[in-house]
Design a protein around this motif. Structure first.
Motif, short mmCIF file in Angstrom:
data_model
loop_
_atom_site.label_atom_id
_atom_site.label_comp_id
_atom_site.label_asym_id
_atom_site.label_seq_id
_atom_site.Cartn_x
_atom_site.Cartn_y
_atom_site.Cartn_z
N VAL A 188 0.98 -1.53 0.07
CA VAL A 188 0.09 0.00 0.02
C VAL A 188 0.86 1.23 0.03
O VAL A 188 0.57 2.28 -0.69
N ILE A 189 2.04 1.16 1.00
CA ILE A 189 2.88 2.43 0.89
C ILE A 189 3.58 2.66 -0.39
O ILE A 189 3.69 3.72 -1.19
N SER A 190 3.78 1.36 -0.84
CA SER A 190 4.72 1.69 -2.34
C SER A 190 3.51 1.98 -3.46
O SER A 190 4.00 3.13 -4.28
N TYR A 191 2.44 1.53 -3.60
CA TYR A 191 1.63 2.24 -4.49
C TYR A 191 1.31 3.75 -4.07
O TYR A 191 1.18 4.29 -5.28
N ILE A 192 1.02 4.26 -2.82
CA ILE A 192 0.78 5.46 -2.81
C ILE A 192 1.99 6.41 -3.10
O ILE A 192 1.70 7.35 -3.96
N ASN A 193 3.14 5.89 -2.75
CA ASN A 193 4.47 6.83 -3.50
C ASN A 193 4.63 6.66 -4.83
O ASN A 193 4.90 7.63 -5.42
N ASP A 198 4.18 9.94 -9.63
CA ASP A 198 3.69 10.21 -11.08
C ASP A 198 2.85 11.35 -11.21
O ASP A 198 2.91 12.11 -12.11
N LEU A 199 2.15 11.64 -10.05
CA LEU A 199 1.55 12.97 -10.24
C LEU A 199 2.60 14.24 -10.24
O LEU A 199 2.20 15.45 -11.03
N ALA A 200 3.52 14.05 -9.60
CA ALA A 200 4.58 15.08 -9.58
C ALA A 200 5.27 15.36 -10.96
O ALA A 200 5.52 16.40 -11.31
N SER A 201 5.39 14.25 -11.36
CA SER A 201 6.02 14.25 -12.86
C SER A 201 5.21 14.88 -13.86
O SER A 201 5.69 15.27 -14.74
N ARG A 202 3.99 14.88 -13.59
CA ARG A 202 3.07 15.42 -14.66
C ARG A 202 2.66 16.80 -14.47
O ARG A 202 2.13 17.55 -15.39
N VAL A 236 -3.68 17.32 -0.91
CA VAL A 236 -4.07 16.72 -2.26
C VAL A 236 -3.42 17.85 -3.30
O VAL A 236 -2.92 17.41 -4.27
N PHE A 237 -3.59 19.27 -2.89
CA PHE A 237 -3.08 20.12 -3.71
C PHE A 237 -1.71 20.10 -3.76
O PHE A 237 -1.17 20.37 -5.10
N GLU A 238 -0.97 19.69 -2.88
CA GLU A 238 0.67 19.70 -2.90
C GLU A 238 1.01 18.67 -3.93
O GLU A 238 1.96 18.68 -4.58
N ALA A 239 0.26 17.57 -3.94
CA ALA A 239 0.41 16.30 -4.53
C ALA A 239 0.45 16.79 -6.06
O ALA A 239 1.12 16.18 -6.95
#
Length: 277
Positions: A188-193, A198-202, A236-239
């Motif tokens: 679960v932790i690996s999936y979240i990270n 992925d979001l940061a790269s986008r 969420v906004f920071e992500a």
């Protein structure tokens, strides 16, 4: 003399027989001398508030309180819940996604406490009646000690969990250790990270001039509120590298800011006066 000797022999044989049965489940007056959980059937852990707790090596029945029902759902442990705090099955909706996903599974699970609208309470008699192996919570040391004293059941406290924060990872790992779901916790932790990466790269390279301004309003803190409840440093906004108009007013993640007293987590939580909104 012969009678006395014979009596001694009989007593010796009886004691030898009882000693040989030491590994069997004792009954009668011997039951009090044999612990129900042998050392091999328990383990000792240190919870998030520094309490040393002896728990069963295998947890099959649990009562999750506070924010732990959400966490144990992520760990695939929802079917082990035998008592819940403050969830009216008839009022569960998709907004509380983890509870909605377990709506049918938990519809007949007894209510053993209150964790709704910021109210925190528990019912010792009801908790005892459902016979959990362990009670899980995201409470203070004092409240965890109190529940354990009144119920006689091991209580493990974990962090409340900051969204996407390290303390959330700590909570998942501790629950995984307690409940036999260590591998699942790491997945679960690996999936979240991975999702955060992925979001940061986008989004991280998008100029602020190309982003709309956003506000995390109607934030929930000890119950639902209107637009005057405002999240600052909303995870969420920071992500997604969003252009948050509350940037700079608080260093506390996911806090509810009050413009009147210039502090986070104020009970008033009045809407900050931003001309740019």
């Amino acid at each position: 003399m012969k009678k006395a000797l014979s009596l001694c022999v009989v007593l010796f044989m009886l004691l030898t027989l009882l000693a040989g049965c030491g590994n069997s489940k004792a009954t009668g007056f011997l039951a009090a001398t044999v612990p129900e959980n042998t050392p091999s059937g328990t383990k000792t852990i240190t919870d998030s508030v520094g309490r040393t707790v002896e728990i069963p090596a295998t947890v099959k029945r649990m009562v999750p309180l506070g924010n732990t029902p959400r966490m144990i759902t992520y760990l695939g442990l929802a079917d082990k819940v035998v008592g819940l705090g403050g969830m009216d099955p008839d009022k569960i909706n998709p907004v509380t996604a983890y509870a909605y996903a377990n709506k049918d599974l938990w519809k007949s699970v007894p209510i053993v406490g209150t964790d709704a609208a910021g109210a925190t309470d528990y019912y010792p008699e009801q908790i005892i009646s459902v016979k959990p192996d362990v009670i899980l919570c995201s409470y203070t040391k004092e409240l965890a000690d109190e529940i354990q004293t009144k119920t006689g059941i091991p209580v493990v406290a974990v962090p409340m969990g900051t969204l996407f924060g390290k303390d959330y990872e700590d909570a998942l790992r501790l629950l995984g250790d307690v409940c036999g779901a260590k591998d699942r916790a790491e997945k679960v932790i690996s999936y979240i990270n991975a999702c955060l990466k992925d979001l940061a790269s986008r989004t991280s390279n998008i100029p602020d001039t190309d982003k709309p301004t956003v506000l995390g309003a109607a934030a929930t803190f000890k119950g639902a509120h209107g637009i005057e409840g405002v999240y600052t440093k909303y995870a969420v906004f920071e992500a997604i590298s969003a252009k948050d108009v509350t940037k700079g007013i608080s260093d506390i993640s996911n806090s509810n800011f009050c413009n009147d007293c210039n502090s986070a987590f104020c009970s008033q939580r009045r809407f900050p006066a931003y001309s740019s909104i």
